[in-house]
Design an enzyme around this catalytic site. Structure first.
Site, PDB file in Angstrom:
ATOM      1  N   GLY A 223       0.732  -1.248  -0.151  1.00 44.12           N
ATOM      2  CA  GLY A 223       0.175   0.124   0.184  1.00 44.12           C
ATOM      3  C   GLY A 223       0.841   1.304  -0.071  1.00 44.12           C
ATOM      4  O   GLY A 223       0.197   2.302   0.057  1.00 44.12           O
ATOM      5  N   GLU A 264       4.148  -6.735   1.547  1.00 40.99           N
ATOM      6  CA  GLU A 264       3.882  -7.418   0.002  1.00 40.99           C
ATOM      7  C   GLU A 264       3.307  -6.143  -0.780  1.00 40.99           C
ATOM      8  O   GLU A 264       2.042  -5.799  -1.175  1.00 40.99           O
ATOM      9  CB  GLU A 264       2.871  -8.138   0.253  1.00 40.99           C
ATOM     10  CG  GLU A 264       1.749  -7.978   1.147  1.00 40.99           C
ATOM     11  CD  GLU A 264       0.728  -8.858   1.828  1.00 40.99           C
ATOM     12  OE1 GLU A 264       1.199  -9.741   2.444  1.00 40.99           O
ATOM     13  OE2 GLU A 264      -0.540  -8.819   1.736  1.00 40.99           O
ATOM     14  N   PRO A 265       4.440  -5.289  -1.136  1.00 46.45           N
ATOM     15  CA  PRO A 265       3.942  -4.112  -1.789  1.00 46.45           C
ATOM     16  C   PRO A 265       3.822  -4.504  -3.633  1.00 46.45           C
ATOM     17  O   PRO A 265       4.399  -5.607  -3.874  1.00 46.45           O
ATOM     18  CB  PRO A 265       5.074  -3.277  -1.768  1.00 46.45           C
ATOM     19  CG  PRO A 265       5.985  -4.280  -1.480  1.00 46.45           C
ATOM     20  CD  PRO A 265       5.669  -5.348  -0.777  1.00 46.45           C
ATOM     21  N   ARG A 303      -7.496   2.499 -14.944  1.00 50.40           N
ATOM     22  CA  ARG A 303      -7.500   3.292 -13.588  1.00 50.40           C
ATOM     23  C   ARG A 303      -8.087   4.553 -13.520  1.00 50.40           C
ATOM     24  O   ARG A 303      -8.778   4.967 -12.426  1.00 50.40           O
ATOM     25  CB  ARG A 303      -6.061   3.310 -12.988  1.00 50.40           C
ATOM     26  CG  ARG A 303      -5.420   2.008 -12.801  1.00 50.40           C
ATOM     27  CD  ARG A 303      -3.928   2.015 -12.381  1.00 50.40           C
ATOM     28  NE  ARG A 303      -4.302   2.299 -10.619  1.00 50.40           N
ATOM     29  CZ  ARG A 303      -3.970   3.512 -10.353  1.00 50.40           C
ATOM     30  NH1 ARG A 303      -3.429   4.504 -11.064  1.00 50.40           N
ATOM     31  NH2 ARG A 303      -4.125   3.578  -9.051  1.00 50.40           N
ATOM     32  N   TYR A 307     -10.984   4.396 -10.775  1.00 49.72           N
ATOM     33  CA  TYR A 307     -10.737   5.259  -9.657  1.00 49.72           C
ATOM     34  C   TYR A 307     -10.747   6.854  -9.864  1.00 49.72           C
ATOM     35  O   TYR A 307     -10.359   7.594  -8.710  1.00 49.72           O
ATOM     36  CB  TYR A 307      -9.471   4.767  -9.066  1.00 49.72           C
ATOM     37  CG  TYR A 307      -9.260   3.255  -9.020  1.00 49.72           C
ATOM     38  CD1 TYR A 307     -10.157   2.594  -8.375  1.00 49.72           C
ATOM     39  CD2 TYR A 307      -8.398   2.663  -9.955  1.00 49.72           C
ATOM     40  CE1 TYR A 307      -9.961   1.265  -8.161  1.00 49.72           C
ATOM     41  CE2 TYR A 307      -8.130   1.386  -9.784  1.00 49.72           C
ATOM     42  CZ  TYR A 307      -9.008   0.455  -8.924  1.00 49.72           C
ATOM     43  OH  TYR A 307      -8.955  -0.743  -9.210  1.00 49.72           O
ATOM     44  N   CYS A 334     -16.146   2.953 -27.089  1.00 50.95           N
ATOM     45  CA  CYS A 334     -17.425   3.600 -27.131  1.00 50.95           C
ATOM     46  C   CYS A 334     -18.169   3.925 -25.853  1.00 50.95           C
ATOM     47  O   CYS A 334     -19.008   3.344 -25.250  1.00 50.95           O
ATOM     48  CB  CYS A 334     -18.570   2.847 -27.777  1.00 50.95           C
ATOM     49  SG  CYS A 334     -17.627   2.565 -29.743  1.00 50.95           S
ATOM     50  N   GLU A 335     -17.196   4.455 -24.853  1.00 53.06           N
ATOM     51  CA  GLU A 335     -17.481   5.187 -23.526  1.00 53.06           C
ATOM     52  C   GLU A 335     -16.821   6.478 -23.372  1.00 53.06           C
ATOM     53  O   GLU A 335     -15.876   6.480 -24.001  1.00 53.06           O
ATOM     54  CB  GLU A 335     -17.295   4.076 -22.580  1.00 53.06           C
ATOM     55  CG  GLU A 335     -18.228   2.680 -22.751  1.00 53.06           C
ATOM     56  CD  GLU A 335     -18.312   2.143 -21.244  1.00 53.06           C
ATOM     57  OE1 GLU A 335     -18.228   2.875 -20.119  1.00 53.06           O
ATOM     58  OE2 GLU A 335     -18.449   1.035 -21.074  1.00 53.06           O
ATOM     59  N   TYR A 369      -1.086  -2.298 -12.054  1.00 56.56           N
ATOM     60  CA  TYR A 369      -2.656  -2.647 -12.307  1.00 56.56           C
ATOM     61  C   TYR A 369      -2.987  -1.948 -13.315  1.00 56.56           C
ATOM     62  O   TYR A 369      -4.226  -1.426 -13.690  1.00 56.56           O
ATOM     63  CB  TYR A 369      -3.294  -1.822 -10.927  1.00 56.56           C
ATOM     64  CG  TYR A 369      -2.784  -2.436  -9.629  1.00 56.56           C
ATOM     65  CD1 TYR A 369      -3.486  -3.592  -9.363  1.00 56.56           C
ATOM     66  CD2 TYR A 369      -2.117  -1.528  -8.781  1.00 56.56           C
ATOM     67  CE1 TYR A 369      -3.113  -4.206  -8.086  1.00 56.56           C
ATOM     68  CE2 TYR A 369      -1.800  -2.243  -7.638  1.00 56.56           C
ATOM     69  CZ  TYR A 369      -2.093  -3.560  -7.208  1.00 56.56           C
ATOM     70  OH  TYR A 369      -1.738  -4.105  -5.942  1.00 56.56           O
TER      71      TYR A 369
HETATM   72  N1  LLP Z   1      -1.579  -6.969  -0.122  1.00 56.37           N
HETATM   73  C1  LLP Z   1      -3.019  -7.129  -0.239  1.00 56.37           C
HETATM   74  C2  LLP Z   1      -3.493  -8.084   0.716  1.00 56.37           C
HETATM   75  C3  LLP Z   1      -3.539  -6.550  -1.223  1.00 56.37           C
HETATM   76  O1  LLP Z   1      -5.061  -6.674  -1.385  1.00 56.37           O
HETATM   77  C4  LLP Z   1      -3.038  -5.621  -2.091  1.00 56.37           C
HETATM   78  C5  LLP Z   1      -3.955  -4.866  -3.014  1.00 56.37           C
HETATM   79  C6  LLP Z   1      -1.418  -5.464  -1.983  1.00 56.37           C
HETATM   80  C7  LLP Z   1      -0.825  -6.208  -0.886  1.00 56.37           C
HETATM   81  C8  LLP Z   1      -0.731  -4.470  -2.679  1.00 56.37           C
HETATM   82  O2  LLP Z   1      -1.193  -3.207  -2.698  1.00 56.37           O
HETATM   83  P1  LLP Z   1      -0.314  -2.024  -3.162  1.00 56.37           P
HETATM   84  O3  LLP Z   1       1.288  -1.994  -2.561  1.00 56.37           O
HETATM   85  O4  LLP Z   1      -0.143  -2.324  -4.911  1.00 56.37           O
HETATM   86  O5  LLP Z   1      -0.905  -0.820  -3.028  1.00 56.37           O
HETATM   87  N2  LLP Z   1      -6.377  -1.675  -8.582  1.00 56.37           N
HETATM   88  C9  LLP Z   1      -6.243  -0.654  -7.406  1.00 56.37           C
HETATM   89  C10 LLP Z   1      -5.370  -1.045  -6.373  1.00 56.37           C
HETATM   90  C11 LLP Z   1      -5.985  -2.528  -5.959  1.00 56.37           C
HETATM   91  C12 LLP Z   1      -5.112  -3.151  -4.544  1.00 56.37           C
HETATM   92  C13 LLP Z   1      -5.654  -4.371  -4.309  1.00 56.37           C
HETATM   93  N3  LLP Z   1      -4.748  -4.867  -3.260  1.00 56.37           N
HETATM   94  C14 LLP Z   1      -5.365   0.404  -8.135  1.00 56.37           C
HETATM   95  O6  LLP Z   1      -5.163   0.313  -9.423  1.00 56.37           O
HETATM   96  O7  LLP Z   1      -5.118   1.405  -7.690  1.00 56.37           O
END
Ligand code: LLP
Length: 414
Positions: A223, A264-265, A303, A307, A334-335, A369
Site C-alpha cells: 500500500g 507485500e507491496p 485506472r 478510480y 465507445c464510452e 494494475y
Molecule cells: N496485499 C494485499 C492483501 C492486497 O490486497 C494488495 C492490493 C496489496 C498487498 C498490494 O497493494 P499495493 O502495494 O499495490 O498498493 N487496482 C487498484 C489497487 C488495488 C489493490 C488491491 N490489493 C489500483 O489500481 O489502484
C-alpha cells in the site's frame, strides 16, 4: 519531469519497433525500488513479498526473484505463474479473499504460506491440518488508510480479514484444533500516504500478537504510495521504515523471539517502472476544447475511469516544451474513456507539447494494475509488453490477435 527514453532507448523508437499501444517497463526502476524498500527496513529481518496482482508478467516475476524478492499471490493461477517463475512453495504467500477451501488446500499442498481471512476457513484449516501446517491469519484492524474508498481495505466495513474485535473467536478455534499460527497479517489499503495509518494498523496487530505463542512472522501488507506527478505526496519510506522498525524490534524483544517482518507491496515496486505508449489517431478541435484521440482506451488502462486516477501524460514525439497546449486525452472505446483526470478526480485537460496526428502519447505510472486489469472490451486485443533490461528492449508479451478474442468461443448452429 518527463523522460523521453528508458535506459537510453527512445520511447518513440520502442513505439516504432514494437507498435502501439505498448506497455514498456524499466527493469532498473524496479531494482531501484527494491533497494529503497530494503534500505528503509535495514534494522529488521525483512522479507519482501511482491503482490503480483499488480503485474503478473512472467519476466517481471523472474526479475523480482532474481533480486531476492519473494511473492504474494491471490489465485490458483497466480500461484501457478509464481511456480513457473521458479519460486518454491515456501517463498509464496497466498492471500485470497473469500475463496473456497479447495483453493486454500491447493496452495497449502504446494507448500505456500496461507493468510486465512475468515473464521470459516480458519476452522476448516484447523480441522484438516491441526498443528501439522502453520498458517497466518489476516486481521482487519479497523484503520482508515488508502487513496480512495475503493482501495481501502482495513476500515470497519471492509470485507477483508477477520475483525480485530473477533479475537476471542479466533483464539477459540486455534485452541480447539491446536493450530500453529505462525503469523498475523494486515493490509491497510493502496496508495496510503500517511505514516500514521501504517503505525496505527501495526500497533493494533502487535498488541494482539502477544496472544499467539507460535509467531514467526508479522506481515504488514503493502500500500505504499508512489508519486503520480511532480511534487506528489508519497509515503515517506525513511519515516515509515524507522517508526515500524522501532515498534517491531520493541515487540520482538518483549515477545521473546526474533521474528520476520513481511511486506507485500505491488505499486511501490512496479508502478513507476511502467510507461504506456499510444499513438494519436486524431486531434479533434472542438469549439470548447481540443481532444487528443489515442489508439487505446479503458480496455487497456482502466485506472482513470475506475478510480479517477491521475496518470501523467506527455507527448513523447515532441520534446519542445515551449509550445504548450491544453488537451483532453481520450480513448477509442465507445464510452467516455478519458485518460486525463485531474488530481481532484475530475475529467480535465493536460498541458502538453503541441500534439499532431501520429504523435506518440506516453502515460506514466503504467507498471501496476494497468496491463493486469486490461480486458478485451469492444473486442479489441490487449497490447504487447516490453521490458528494457540492461539497456536492451525485450518483448515479454506479444500483442494479442483476433484468435485470442475467439479462443474460447463456441459457435453453435442456429
Ligand atoms: N496485499 C494485499 C492483501 C492486497 O490486497 C494488495 C492490493 C496489496 C498487498 C498490494 O497493494 P499495493 O502495494 O499495490 O498498493 N487496482 C487498484 C489497487 C488495488 C489493490 C488491491 N490489493 C489500483 O489500481 O489502484
Amino acid at each position: 519531469m518527463h523522460y523521453y527514453d528508458i535506459q537510453g532507448v527512445k520511447l518513440t523508437a520502442l513505439a516504432n519497433q514494437f507498435g502501439t499501444p505498448l506497455y514498456v517497463y524499466d527493469a532498473n526502476k524496479i531494482i531501484e525500488k527494491i533497494a529503497i524498500l530494503r534500505d528503509s527496513f535495514k534494522e529488521v529481518n525483512i522479507k519482501i513479498k511482491y503482490a503480483c496482482k499488480a503485474n503478473t508478467n512472467l519476466s517481471i516475476l523472474k526479475l523480482m526473484r532474481k533480486h531476492g524478492v519473494e511473492i504474494d499471490v491471490v489465485s490458483p493461477q497466480e500461484l501457478q505463474l509464481a511456480l513457473m517463475a521458479g519460486y518454491e512453495g515456501s517463498q509464496i504467500t497466498f492471500t485470497p479473499s473469500g475463496v473456497s477451501f479447495d483453493e486454500i488446500e491447493l496452495a497449502a499442498e504446494a507448500g505456500a504460506r496461507i493468510n486465512l481471512d475468515n473464521l470459516d476457513v480458519l476452522e476448516q484449516f484447523g480441522q484438516k491440518y491441526g498443528n501439522t501446517k502453520g498458517a497466518l491469519i489476516r486481521i482487519k484492524p479497523h484503520v482508515f488508510g488508502g487513496g480512495n474508498e475503493k482501495i481501502m481495505t482495513a476500515h470497519p466495513e471492509s470485507k477483508f480479514g477477520i475483525s480485530i474485535h473477533q479475537k476471542d473467536q479466533i483464539l477459540d478455534i486455534v485452541k480447539k484444533y491446536d493450530m500453529k499460527i505462525i503469523g498475523l497479517h494486515q493490509h491497510t489499503g493502496s496508495d496510503v500516504k500517511n505514516a500514521d495509518a501504517f503505525t496505527q494498523a501495526a500497533s493494533a496487530i502487535l498488541e494482539m500478537a502477544f496472544d499467539f505463542k507460535d509467531l514467526e512472522i508479522i506481515d504488514l501488507g503493502g500500500g505504499f504510495k508512489v508519486a503520480y506527478k511532480d511534487g506528489d505526496i508519497v509515503t515517506d519510506m525513511a519515516e515509515v521504515g524507522q517508526v515500524l522498525s522501532d515498534a517491531f524490534l520493541k515487540f520482538s524483544a518483549e515477545y521473546g523471539r526474533p521474528l520476520q517482518l513481511w511486506f507485500e507491496p505491488g505499486k511501490f515496486l512496479v508502478s513507476e517502472a511502467g510507461t504506456f505508449l499510444t499513438t494519436t489517431n486524431a486531434v479533434k478541435v472542438d469549439p470548447i476544447k481540443t481532444f487528443v484521440c489515442v489508439n487505446s482506451g479503458l480496455n487497456h488502462l482502466g485506472r482513470p475511469m475506475m478510480y479517477g486516477a491521475y496518470h501523467d501524460i506527455f507527448n513523447a514525439s515532441n520534446e519542445n516544451t515551449q509550445e504548450l497546449e491544453d488537451y483532453r486525452v481520450v480513448g477509442y472505446i465507445c464510452e467516455t474513456d478519458t485518460f486525463s483526470w485531474s488530481s481532484e478526480g475530475k475529467q480535465s485537460e493536460r498541458t502538453m507539447s503541441k500534439v499532431s496526428k501520429g504523435d506518440i502519447i506516453a502515460m506514466k505510472n503504467a507498471g501496476a494494475y494497468c496491463y493486469s486489469m486490461a480486458s478485451q472490451y469492444n473486442s479489441r486485443v490487449r497490447p504487447a509488453e516490453v521490458l528494457v533490461y540492461e539497456g536492451e528492449a525485450k518483448l515479454i508479451r506479444k500483442r494479442e490477435t483476433f484468435d485470442d478474442i475467439l479462443r474460447n468461443t463456441i459457435e453453435i448452429d442456429l
